[in-house]
Enzyme design. Sequence first.
Site, short mmCIF file in Angstrom:
data_model
loop_
_atom_site.label_atom_id
_atom_site.label_comp_id
_atom_site.label_asym_id
_atom_site.label_seq_id
_atom_site.Cartn_x
_atom_site.Cartn_y
_atom_site.Cartn_z
N LEU A 16 0.87 -0.98 0.27
CA LEU A 16 -0.12 -0.05 -0.20
C LEU A 16 0.43 0.98 0.14
O LEU A 16 0.32 2.08 -0.79
CB LEU A 16 -0.82 -0.08 1.59
N ASP A 40 10.90 2.58 13.91
CA ASP A 40 9.94 1.43 14.69
C ASP A 40 8.58 2.00 15.45
O ASP A 40 9.51 3.10 16.53
CB ASP A 40 11.17 0.90 15.72
N ILE A 41 7.17 1.74 15.12
CA ILE A 41 6.47 2.64 15.41
C ILE A 41 6.38 2.54 16.66
O ILE A 41 5.69 3.01 17.58
CB ILE A 41 5.45 2.84 13.93
N THR A 66 0.29 -6.94 9.69
CA THR A 66 -0.99 -8.32 8.59
C THR A 66 -0.66 -10.09 8.88
O THR A 66 -1.69 -10.15 8.09
CB THR A 66 -0.57 -7.90 7.61
N TYR A 129 -5.92 -10.15 15.76
CA TYR A 129 -5.29 -9.59 14.76
C TYR A 129 -6.83 -8.58 14.70
O TYR A 129 -6.55 -6.70 14.95
CB TYR A 129 -5.78 -9.94 13.15
N TRP A 155 -9.33 -7.06 2.12
CA TRP A 155 -8.80 -7.96 0.61
C TRP A 155 -8.06 -6.61 -0.42
O TRP A 155 -8.54 -7.02 -1.52
CB TRP A 155 -10.48 -8.41 -0.46
#
Length: 300
Positions: A16, A40-41, A66, A129, A155
Site C-alpha cells: 500500500l 520502529d513505530i 498483517t 488481529y 481484501w
Amino acid sequence: MSDDRNWLVTGGGGMLAQDVLARLAAAGIPAVAATRAELDITDPESVGAALAAHLPAVVVNCAAWTAVDDAESREDEALRINGDGPRNLAEACAESGAVLLQVSTDYVFAGDAEKPYPEDAPTGPRSAYGRTKLAGERAVLTELPETGYVVRTAWLYGAGGGNFVRTMIKLEGVKDTLDVVDDQRGQPTWTGDLADRLVRLGQGALAGTAPAGVYHGTSGGETTWFGFTRAIFEQLGADPERVRPTTSAAFVRPAPRPAYSVLGHEQWAAAGIEPIRDWRAALTEAFPEIHRVQTKENPA
C-alpha cells in the site's frame, strides 16, 4: 498547517505504501518513506525523532502486523505494532500538529451482518488481529479527535507485494482446477484506489474540508473469494469453470474469517470525495501491471 510540508509514510516498503508514495509524487507532494528498518513505530522515541526531523503535515501509517493467523498465538507482539504503534504516532502528531491517517481493517467487526457495515456500526472483533487493529483505531481517535482519521479497508491487492491476485495468477499456471471459498463475502480493493483516497483525504484534512473520524476505504460492490478468483481467471483469458466453489470448513485456520465483510461508504460524502468504484472496474485497470510484475518476478 501548510500544504508545502511533506508527508511521512510509515511501512514505506509495503504494497500500500508504494502506491501512496506514487500518488503523492504524481500530485507533486513531497514525501518521505520510512521503512520498518528506518522507523520502529513501537518505539516512542524513534517516532518522536522522525516527526521532529521531517516535520510532516500528514502521516500515513501503513506499518502494521498483517499476519492474521500468527496473531492468534502472538497477540502481544501484534498489539505492539497495531495498537501501541498508532498510539505513539498519534501522541507525536498531537505534539507536532500533524494529521494522522491510520489504515485499519474490516476485522474490527464480527463479520456476521447481512447488510454493509456503516462507519459507526458497533465493533466486535473475533480475532486477535481484529482486536489489535481496533486498539490502534481507538488510540488515534482518542488522541487526535480533530486531526485523526481511521480508514478501514479489506481484501487488498496490488502489484507491489504478495496478495490474493498474484497467488491466483501463479496457481492458474500450475493447477488444472482450484477450489475456492464461496461463503465469505467482501470487497476486493486495489491498493491504487485506496492510495488515491488516502491522499485526497489528507489533502481535505489540511484544507479543513474533510471531517476527522472513520472512513471505509473499500471498493463498491461485493463478491466471494470464489467470485473474485473467477474474475481473475477471466482477466487471464483462462476458463473460469476451472474455479470450483467450496466452504470455509475446507480451509480451517487459526483465526476466524469474517463471513460478511462488506462495508458501507457514507462518510466520504461529508469530505466531498466519491467512494471507491466497483471492484470489477478496478480489477480490470489494475490487472495488467500486476500480471506483468508477477510474471517478471516468477517466470515460468
